[in-house]
Enzyme design. Structure first.
Site, short mmCIF file in Angstrom:
data_model
loop_
_atom_site.label_atom_id
_atom_site.label_comp_id
_atom_site.label_asym_id
_atom_site.label_seq_id
_atom_site.Cartn_x
_atom_site.Cartn_y
_atom_site.Cartn_z
N GLY A 36 -0.26 1.19 2.47
CA GLY A 36 -0.67 2.02 1.51
C GLY A 36 -1.08 1.15 0.10
O GLY A 36 -2.16 0.67 0.23
N GLY B 45 4.12 29.75 -20.98
CA GLY B 45 5.42 30.18 -20.61
C GLY B 45 5.53 30.77 -19.20
O GLY B 45 5.08 30.02 -18.19
N GLY B 46 6.10 31.85 -18.90
CA GLY B 46 6.37 32.13 -17.53
C GLY B 46 5.11 32.51 -16.71
O GLY B 46 5.16 32.09 -15.77
N GLU C 64 -6.03 6.58 -4.75
CA GLU C 64 -6.84 5.22 -5.01
C GLU C 64 -6.06 4.28 -5.79
O GLU C 64 -6.62 3.65 -6.78
CB GLU C 64 -8.20 5.85 -5.61
CG GLU C 64 -8.89 6.53 -4.80
CD GLU C 64 -10.30 6.66 -5.15
OE1 GLU C 64 -10.96 5.55 -5.82
OE2 GLU C 64 -10.88 7.57 -4.83
N THR D 145 -1.82 4.02 -6.94
CA THR D 145 -0.72 4.36 -7.82
C THR D 145 -1.03 3.76 -9.26
O THR D 145 -1.42 2.74 -9.49
CB THR D 145 0.55 4.04 -7.56
OG1 THR D 145 0.70 2.67 -7.32
CG2 THR D 145 0.93 4.55 -5.96
N SER D 146 -0.32 4.46 -10.11
CA SER D 146 -0.23 4.25 -11.55
C SER D 146 0.44 2.78 -11.62
O SER D 146 -0.01 1.87 -12.30
CB SER D 146 0.58 5.16 -12.39
OG SER D 146 -0.18 6.45 -12.50
N1 COS Z 1 -13.09 -6.99 -6.03
C1 COS Z 1 -13.39 -7.86 -5.33
N2 COS Z 1 -12.35 -8.53 -4.69
C2 COS Z 1 -11.10 -8.42 -5.17
C3 COS Z 1 -10.90 -7.59 -6.12
C4 COS Z 1 -11.86 -6.47 -6.68
N3 COS Z 1 -11.60 -5.83 -7.51
N4 COS Z 1 -9.38 -7.35 -6.18
C5 COS Z 1 -8.97 -8.47 -5.46
N5 COS Z 1 -10.07 -8.87 -4.70
C6 COS Z 1 -9.92 -10.17 -3.81
C7 COS Z 1 -9.14 -11.12 -4.46
O1 COS Z 1 -10.04 -12.22 -5.22
C8 COS Z 1 -8.54 -12.11 -3.07
O2 COS Z 1 -9.50 -12.82 -2.72
P1 COS Z 1 -8.95 -14.08 -1.78
O3 COS Z 1 -8.25 -13.35 -0.57
O4 COS Z 1 -10.45 -14.81 -1.26
O5 COS Z 1 -8.26 -15.14 -2.42
C9 COS Z 1 -8.49 -10.75 -2.27
O6 COS Z 1 -9.18 -9.60 -2.56
C10 COS Z 1 -6.90 -10.36 -2.30
O7 COS Z 1 -6.65 -9.85 -3.56
P2 COS Z 1 -5.24 -10.20 -4.00
O8 COS Z 1 -4.62 -11.43 -3.67
O9 COS Z 1 -5.10 -9.73 -5.35
O10 COS Z 1 -4.44 -8.98 -3.17
P3 COS Z 1 -3.07 -8.45 -2.98
O11 COS Z 1 -2.71 -8.29 -1.53
O12 COS Z 1 -2.02 -8.93 -3.99
O13 COS Z 1 -3.38 -6.74 -3.46
C11 COS Z 1 -3.97 -4.92 -5.02
C12 COS Z 1 -4.12 -6.74 -4.67
C13 COS Z 1 -2.42 -4.65 -5.08
C14 COS Z 1 -4.53 -4.88 -6.45
C15 COS Z 1 -4.41 -4.16 -3.73
O14 COS Z 1 -4.03 -4.39 -2.53
C16 COS Z 1 -4.67 -2.68 -4.26
O15 COS Z 1 -5.45 -2.30 -4.96
N6 COS Z 1 -3.79 -1.94 -3.62
C17 COS Z 1 -4.08 -0.61 -3.85
C18 COS Z 1 -4.46 0.01 -2.75
C19 COS Z 1 -5.26 1.32 -3.02
O16 COS Z 1 -5.84 1.72 -3.97
N7 COS Z 1 -4.99 2.48 -2.24
C20 COS Z 1 -5.76 3.58 -2.27
C21 COS Z 1 -6.55 4.15 -0.94
S1 COS Z 1 -7.13 5.56 -1.09
S2 COS Z 1 -8.88 5.55 -1.08
#
Ligand code: COS
Length: 383
Positions: free
Chosen positions: A131, A342-343, A366, A368-369
């Site tokens: 997730g 209200g109610g 997309e 979480t907060s």
């Molecule tokens: N645009 C392009 N590339 C991006 C990026 C962005 N906005 N954000 C990160 N990247 C790239 C990083 O540069 C990194 O590249 P390298 O692997 O080449 O170094 C790679 O993606 C991984 O980034 P990072 O190391 O920051 O990844 P994490 O696993 O730490 O995760 C978060 C980053 C938590 C921000 C990401 O997993 C996320 O957005 N999670 C939420 C997912 C979500 O929104 N799900 C909802 C889906 S419902 S449609």
């Protein structure tokens, strides 16, 4: 600094506003109650040109900017979250990746019908165990001759199991990179491909009239040309798509917050207690004032982020801020709107009840907060 909208953007707002009031508001409650996706309003939204708003006319889109798309999503969300979800997910998540990363052949094949709203397309990232940690995708694609064989399960996918869904863009693990991280690649899987099944999910608290699905891939074979962009680019494509998608969620928060303010103003001006309209009690007037302040601040943050995007400037940080602020603005506005009713606010007949439920998704979907705060804090260099 010029905060005014263009004439085209004003006209679009007015047109979509009237459409949402006349065509969506009368049916929204019943569709929500019955958990029913409406093909009828889908057709009307397509005729309005609400799909492919920012796609070039060459591929059947409207050729407008992202601010325009966001205004359209906002105006629908002002009336109903489910319809806004269908439009927002389709534009930014369904059409977006094909438009920005697809080959010319893929664009020619799919975009025209998607922009006409004849078909829908799903964006397939989350899994039961991936997730917030979206990069931990367990769905795998293995090369076999001229095909890729996909196995895995995905969850919470919008627009993926309607009668008019033409296919999905699915993120798969295709190997391991030199640095030990998973290699992630996106593939296009058409509806009807053997081994691919999409099942609607029911029992949702929110967006009950939008289509949400679980997806199953069992030895699902797709031709090599169905790869989106290059091998190993999937996670970047998904993250970039989510940057734009978070602006859509922002639009839904802003529109929903505005909708709550509209309803609360109307009700508190009409409802009398102790011999006067309840809006004229300071405790209530202050709630309305706080709602108006939240709506204005949300709109400024969101439009600024969209302006950055339209002007090809980095907007990842601003998208996270706008998404977070707009969804929290709607949280406060929905809470105040129910309180002011209200109610009656607890009853289905008063639409604030639906807004109160729909709001919660915006703080979860997309990213979480908490994930938005991670993104912002990383931009500050403290995480
Ligand atoms: N645009 C392009 N590339 C991006 C990026 C962005 N906005 N954000 C990160 N990247 C790239 C990083 O540069 C990194 O590249 P390298 O692997 O080449 O170094 C790679 O993606 C991984 O980034 P990072 O190391 O920051 O990844 P994490 O696993 O730490 O995760 C978060 C980053 C938590 C921000 C990401 O997993 C996320 O957005 N999670 C939420 C997912 C979500 O929104 N799900 C909802 C889906 S419902 S449609």
């Amino acid at each position: 600094m010029d905060f005014s909208l263009t004439m085209d953007q004003e006209i679009l707002r007015d047109t979509v506003h009237k459409f949402a009031e006349n065509e969506i508001r009368p049916v929204a409650d019943e569709l929500d109650k019955n958990e029913e996706f409406s093909y009828e309003t889908m057709k009307k939204m397509a005729e309005m040109g609400l799909f492919g708003i920012f796609v070039s006319e060459k591929y059947g889109g409207q050729g407008m900017d992202y601010v325009s798309y966001i205004i359209a999503a906002e105006e629908i969300a002002r009336v109903d979250g489910s319809h806004a979800a269908t439009v927002a997910a389709e534009n930014s998540l369904g059409i977006g990746p094909l438009y920005y990363f697809g080959s010319e052949e893929q664009k020619q094949k799919y975009l025209q019908d998607l922009c006409l709203g004849k078909t829908l397309w799903g964006f397939v990232l989350p899994e039961p165990n991936a997730g917030s940690d979206a990069g931990n995708s367990q769905t795998r694609a293995v090369r076999d001759g001229k095909e890729w064989v996909i196995n895995g399960t995905k969850i919470f996918i919008t627009n993926a199991s309607t009668d008019i869904t033409a296919g999905v863009t699915v993120l798969c693990r295709t190997g391991t990179r030199d640095d030990g991280k998973p290699e992630l690649t996106c593939f296009l899987v058409e509806t009807g491909t053997p081994g691919f099944a999409a099942r609607p999910m029911h029992g949702k608290m929110m967006w009950r009239a939008s289509n949400t699905s679980e997806l199953y891939f069992e030895d699902c074979r797709v031709p090599a040309e169905n790869m989106l962009g290059e091998r190993g680019q999937g996670f970047y494509q998904m993250m970039q798509t989510l940057d734009g998608g978070r602006l859509s969620i922002g639009a839904m928060g802003l529109g929903g917050a505005q909708g709550c303010l509209d309803m609360a103003l109307k009700y508190t001006r009409e409802r009398e207690q102790f011999g006067r309209p309840i809006a004229r009690f300071q405790a209530n007037a202050f709630k309305l004032a706080d709602m108006a302040m939240q709506v204005d601040a949300a709109r400024l943050l969101l439009y600024k982020a969209c302006w950055l995007r339209d002007n090809n400037k980095p907007f990842s940080r601003e998208a996270a801020i706008a998404k977070l602020y707009c969804s929290e603005a709607m949280h406060l506005c929905a809470d105040h709107a129910v309180q002011l009713h209200g109610g009656y606010g607890l009853m289905r007949e008063y639409q604030v009840e639906r807004f109160y439920r729909d709001q919660k998704l915006l703080e979860i979907g997309e990213g979480t907060s908490e994930i938005q705060r991670v993104v912002i804090a990383r931009h500050l260099g403290v995480l």
